[in-house]
Design a protein around this motif. Structure first.
Motif, PDB file in Angstrom:
ATOM      1  N   MET A   1       0.841  -1.191   0.000  1.00 43.61           N
ATOM      2  CA  MET A   1       0.000   0.000   0.000  1.00 43.61           C
ATOM      3  C   MET A   1       0.876   1.239   0.000  1.00 43.61           C
ATOM      4  N   ALA A   2       0.295   2.380  -0.403  1.00 46.97           N
ATOM      5  CA  ALA A   2       1.034   3.631  -0.437  1.00 46.97           C
ATOM      6  C   ALA A   2       1.254   4.153   0.976  1.00 46.97           C
ATOM      7  N   THR A   3       2.342   4.880   1.172  1.00 47.65           N
ATOM      8  CA  THR A   3       2.624   5.489   2.463  1.00 47.65           C
ATOM      9  C   THR A   3       1.617   6.607   2.732  1.00 47.65           C
ATOM     10  N   PRO A   4       0.978   6.637   3.914  1.00 49.78           N
ATOM     11  CA  PRO A   4       0.027   7.718   4.216  1.00 49.78           C
ATOM     12  C   PRO A   4       0.692   9.090   4.114  1.00 49.78           C
ATOM     13  N   ALA A   5      -0.069  10.087   3.725  1.00 46.89           N
ATOM     14  CA  ALA A   5       0.457  11.439   3.533  1.00 46.89           C
ATOM     15  C   ALA A   5       1.113  11.947   4.811  1.00 46.89           C
ATOM     16  N   GLY A   6       2.343  12.477   4.681  1.00 47.78           N
ATOM     17  CA  GLY A   6       3.058  13.044   5.806  1.00 47.78           C
ATOM     18  C   GLY A   6       3.854  12.052   6.615  1.00 47.78           C
ATOM     19  N   PHE A   7       3.746  10.760   6.308  1.00 46.20           N
ATOM     20  CA  PHE A   7       4.435   9.720   7.066  1.00 46.20           C
ATOM     21  C   PHE A   7       5.674   9.238   6.327  1.00 46.20           C
ATOM     22  N   GLN A   8       6.607   8.690   7.090  1.00 44.66           N
ATOM     23  CA  GLN A   8       7.743   7.944   6.565  1.00 44.66           C
ATOM     24  C   GLN A   8       7.437   6.456   6.725  1.00 44.66           C
ATOM     25  N   ALA A   9       8.006   5.617   5.876  1.00 44.45           N
ATOM     26  CA  ALA A   9       7.740   4.174   5.923  1.00 44.45           C
ATOM     27  C   ALA A   9       8.988   3.416   6.352  1.00 44.45           C
ATOM     28  N   LEU A  10       8.795   2.487   7.270  1.00 45.17           N
ATOM     29  CA  LEU A  10       9.847   1.567   7.689  1.00 45.17           C
ATOM     30  C   LEU A  10       9.374   0.154   7.376  1.00 45.17           C
ATOM     31  N   PRO A  11       9.992  -0.541   6.430  1.00 43.81           N
ATOM     32  CA  PRO A  11       9.563  -1.916   6.131  1.00 43.81           C
ATOM     33  C   PRO A  11       9.682  -2.791   7.381  1.00 43.81           C
ATOM     34  N   LEU A  12       8.573  -3.389   7.801  1.00 44.84           N
ATOM     35  CA  LEU A  12       8.565  -4.152   9.044  1.00 44.84           C
ATOM     36  C   LEU A  12       7.308  -5.016   9.082  1.00 44.84           C
ATOM     37  N   PRO A  13       7.437  -6.322   8.936  1.00 47.06           N
ATOM     38  CA  PRO A  13       6.249  -7.186   8.964  1.00 47.06           C
ATOM     39  C   PRO A  13       5.657  -7.281  10.367  1.00 47.06           C
ATOM     40  N   LEU A  14       4.386  -7.615  10.427  1.00 48.99           N
ATOM     41  CA  LEU A  14       3.691  -7.718  11.708  1.00 48.99           C
ATOM     42  C   LEU A  14       4.302  -8.765  12.634  1.00 48.99           C
ATOM     43  N   VAL A  15       4.932  -9.791  12.074  1.00 48.86           N
ATOM     44  CA  VAL A  15       5.533 -10.808  12.941  1.00 48.86           C
ATOM     45  C   VAL A  15       6.732 -10.255  13.704  1.00 48.86           C
ATOM     46  N   GLN A  16       7.273  -9.119  13.261  1.00 45.23           N
ATOM     47  CA  GLN A  16       8.336  -8.462  14.011  1.00 45.23           C
ATOM     48  C   GLN A  16       7.780  -7.507  15.063  1.00 45.23           C
ATOM     49  N   LEU A  17       6.656  -6.863  14.752  1.00 41.75           N
ATOM     50  CA  LEU A  17       6.050  -5.933  15.696  1.00 41.75           C
ATOM     51  C   LEU A  17       4.569  -5.778  15.382  1.00 41.75           C
ATOM     52  N   SER A  18       3.735  -6.067  16.349  1.00 40.08           N
ATOM     53  CA  SER A  18       2.296  -5.833  16.237  1.00 40.08           C
ATOM     54  C   SER A  18       1.913  -4.757  17.244  1.00 40.08           C
ATOM     55  N   LEU A  19       1.699  -3.537  16.766  1.00 43.79           N
ATOM     56  CA  LEU A  19       1.330  -2.448  17.667  1.00 43.79           C
ATOM     57  C   LEU A  19       0.034  -2.756  18.411  1.00 43.79           C
ATOM     58  N   ALA A  20      -0.902  -3.402  17.733  1.00 44.39           N
ATOM     59  CA  ALA A  20      -2.206  -3.696  18.332  1.00 44.39           C
ATOM     60  C   ALA A  20      -2.076  -4.591  19.555  1.00 44.39           C
ATOM     61  N   ALA A  21      -1.016  -5.380  19.629  1.00 42.40           N
ATOM     62  CA  ALA A  21      -0.784  -6.220  20.803  1.00 42.40           C
ATOM     63  C   ALA A  21       0.144  -5.533  21.793  1.00 42.40           C
ATOM     64  N   VAL A  22       1.273  -5.056  21.317  1.00 37.12           N
ATOM     65  CA  VAL A  22       2.320  -4.548  22.207  1.00 37.12           C
ATOM     66  C   VAL A  22       1.864  -3.321  22.990  1.00 37.12           C
ATOM     67  N   LEU A  23       1.062  -2.460  22.353  1.00 36.05           N
ATOM     68  CA  LEU A  23       0.664  -1.219  23.015  1.00 36.05           C
ATOM     69  C   LEU A  23      -0.630  -1.349  23.806  1.00 36.05           C
ATOM     70  N   LYS A  24      -1.194  -2.576  23.875  1.00 37.58           N
ATOM     71  CA  LYS A  24      -2.450  -2.772  24.608  1.00 37.58           C
ATOM     72  C   LYS A  24      -2.364  -3.848  25.686  1.00 37.58           C
ATOM     73  N   CYS A  25      -1.188  -4.423  25.887  1.00 40.28           N
ATOM     74  CA  CYS A  25      -1.105  -5.585  26.779  1.00 40.28           C
ATOM     75  C   CYS A  25      -0.532  -5.251  28.154  1.00 40.28           C
ATOM     76  N   GLY A  26      -0.537  -3.967  28.530  1.00 43.06           N
ATOM     77  CA  GLY A  26      -0.150  -3.620  29.893  1.00 43.06           C
ATOM     78  C   GLY A  26       1.316  -3.343  30.097  1.00 43.06           C
ATOM     79  N   GLN A  27       2.048  -2.990  29.040  1.00 50.28           N
ATOM     80  CA  GLN A  27       3.435  -2.572  29.208  1.00 50.28           C
ATOM     81  C   GLN A  27       3.525  -1.062  29.411  1.00 50.28           C
ATOM     82  N   SER A  28       2.899  -0.310  28.528  1.00 52.02           N
ATOM     83  CA  SER A  28       2.921   1.151  28.580  1.00 52.02           C
ATOM     84  C   SER A  28       1.480   1.651  28.635  1.00 52.02           C
ATOM     85  N   PHE A  29       1.287   2.816  29.286  1.00 50.52           N
ATOM     86  CA  PHE A  29      -0.072   3.291  29.554  1.00 50.52           C
ATOM     87  C   PHE A  29      -0.338   4.696  29.022  1.00 50.52           C
ATOM     88  N   ARG A  30       0.532   5.216  28.166  1.00 55.49           N
ATOM     89  CA  ARG A  30       0.356   6.601  27.711  1.00 55.49           C
ATOM     90  C   ARG A  30       0.048   6.719  26.221  1.00 55.49           C
TER      91      ARG A  30
END
Length: 404
Positions: A1-30
């Motif tokens: 997919m195209a990079t969203p306007a104003g964003f930079q892209a870092l190639p990174l598959p979900l198996v390396q990092l899933s924000l939906a899991a990592v940022l919701k599982c009680g590690q960070s709260f901000r």
């Protein structure tokens, strides 16, 4: 997919990092999580994640194959040349914060080879890695976690920032109809005054209010403050990364409101002690259910120091050097809020509401039984120990170059 306007892209598959899991599982709260217009194409990002640092708000989106990032800055806006430099700083921060130098699928393969239980969750719960957080923020966040749940901790941490840290900037939400203010995490000096306890109690912190104020005061009394930049006590906390695990834990246990579980959370999530497994009732139940540990599956057994050490040692023997990372995957996979999660469809549907107390209510540590009033003994040197956070050093050098 195209990079969203104003964003930079870092190639990174979900198996390396899933924000939906990592940022919701009680590690960070901000992290603020904002829904994007619902796409018909599942490869298009469904959410934007925002975090306020000291000088910028980092905004992230994610597709199946890439992490998209941009930074928002307060006025005056940087020039195009300055913006390019600052986005390079943001990329350095992302690599450090998410520890992207660690090949996560390789670790998953190693854990699966050692553990048939892990092998059973490996495919569905990919992309769950440990964050490398700021130790000061991490310490205070997990003092708030005592006998608490994730949603309430999040509310407390965010109200702490709103009350004691001026807004850095405001940004519209993704619909454009509402503006949100973003506040950095307050430094120790902002939370050290006696009046902080009263204010935090009025905000619903309960007994944790005194723990937070006394911990901040202990740090400020020993290490002092400075007018600008990071405070000496923050640098001292970061220097604990260079100590052996047992020695760093001893230092953390000197703080009011910090017991073994809170100390181990800080060791794992901000001080590079990757083998540490924070043990609570939930982790104990996982050990009983899956790993032949003796105990009752129903009801809560008192978490004695001996039991804590036995559970920790057994799981470390199973998972090895990165045992703390492996535990976070099993921990997340056992949460009701992740019942519909999979790394192929990383936006889990909302859990069914129940009148019963959710497992989330008991995931985090109970109040320490004997908080130590001992003052900190370690003094800050005129030149703080060299941090292992190389990207932060490079970012500081970039900032000095801009000021010349």
């Amino acid at each position: 997919m195209a990079t969203p306007a104003g964003f930079q892209a870092l190639p990174l598959p979900l198996v390396q990092l899933s924000l939906a899991a990592v940022l919701k599982c009680g590690q960070s709260f901000r992290w603020s999580i904002l829904p994007l217009p619902k796409p018909s194409d599942p490869t298009i990002p469904a959410q934007e994640y925002r975090l306020c640092l000291r000088d910028r708000v980092v905004c992230l989106q994610q597709s199946q194959t890439a992490l998209f990032y941009r930074s928002a800055f307060p006025e005056p806006q940087p020039s195009p040349t300055q913006l390019q430099l600052r986005e390079a700083e943001t990329l350095l921060w992302l690599n450090d914060y998410f520890q992207l130098n660690i090949d996560l699928p390789k670790l998953y393969d190693e854990w699966a080879a050692r553990d048939s239980v892990f092998s059973g969750v490996k495919e569905r719960f990919g992309g769950i890695r440990m964050l490398r957080q700021d130790p000061w923020e991490n310490l205070i966040s997990f003092i708030c976690s005592s006998n608490n749940n994730i949603s309430r901790i999040t509310k407390m941490v965010q109200s702490l920032c709103t009350q004691y840290s001026p807004a850095l900037l405001s940004l519209p939400d993704l619909s454009g109809h509402e503006t949100h203010s973003y506040h950095p995490f307050p430094p120790p000096s902002s939370l050290a005054a006696p009046s902080v306890t009263v204010t935090l109690r009025s905000l619903g912190f309960g007994y944790r209010a005194e723990y937070i104020q006394k911990t901040a005061k202990m740090l400020v009394d020993v290490h002092g403050t400075i007018e600008e930049g990071r405070e000496p006590s923050e640098l001292w906390l970061e220097s604990l990364r260079g100590l052996a695990t047992a020695e760093a834990r001893t230092e953390l246990l000197k703080f009011i409101g910090v017991g073994r579980k809170v100390a181990d959370c800080v060791l794992l999530m901000s001080l590079d002690k990757k083998e540490v497994i924070p043990v609570d009732t939930h982790v104990h139940q996982i050990a009983i259910k899956h790993y032949g540990f003796k105990g009752l599956l129903k009801g809560k057994s008192p978490m004695t120091p001996k039991l804590y050490e036995e559970v920790n040692s057994k799981l470390v023997r199973i998972w090895g050097d990165y045992a703390g990372w492996a535990h976070s995957v099993l921990f997340t996979s056992d949460l009701k809020s992740f019942a519909s999660y999979s790394v192929q469809n990383p936006t889990p549907s909302a859990p069914v509401k129940s009148s019963k107390r959710s497992n989330l209510e008991s995931l985090l540590p109970t109040p320490p039984t004997t908080p130590s009033p001992s003052p900190l003994k370690r003094k800050a040197s005129a030149s703080p120990p060299e941090s292992s956070d190389k990207s932060a050093g490079l970012a500081d050098r970039m900032k000095r170059l801009r000021r010349k």
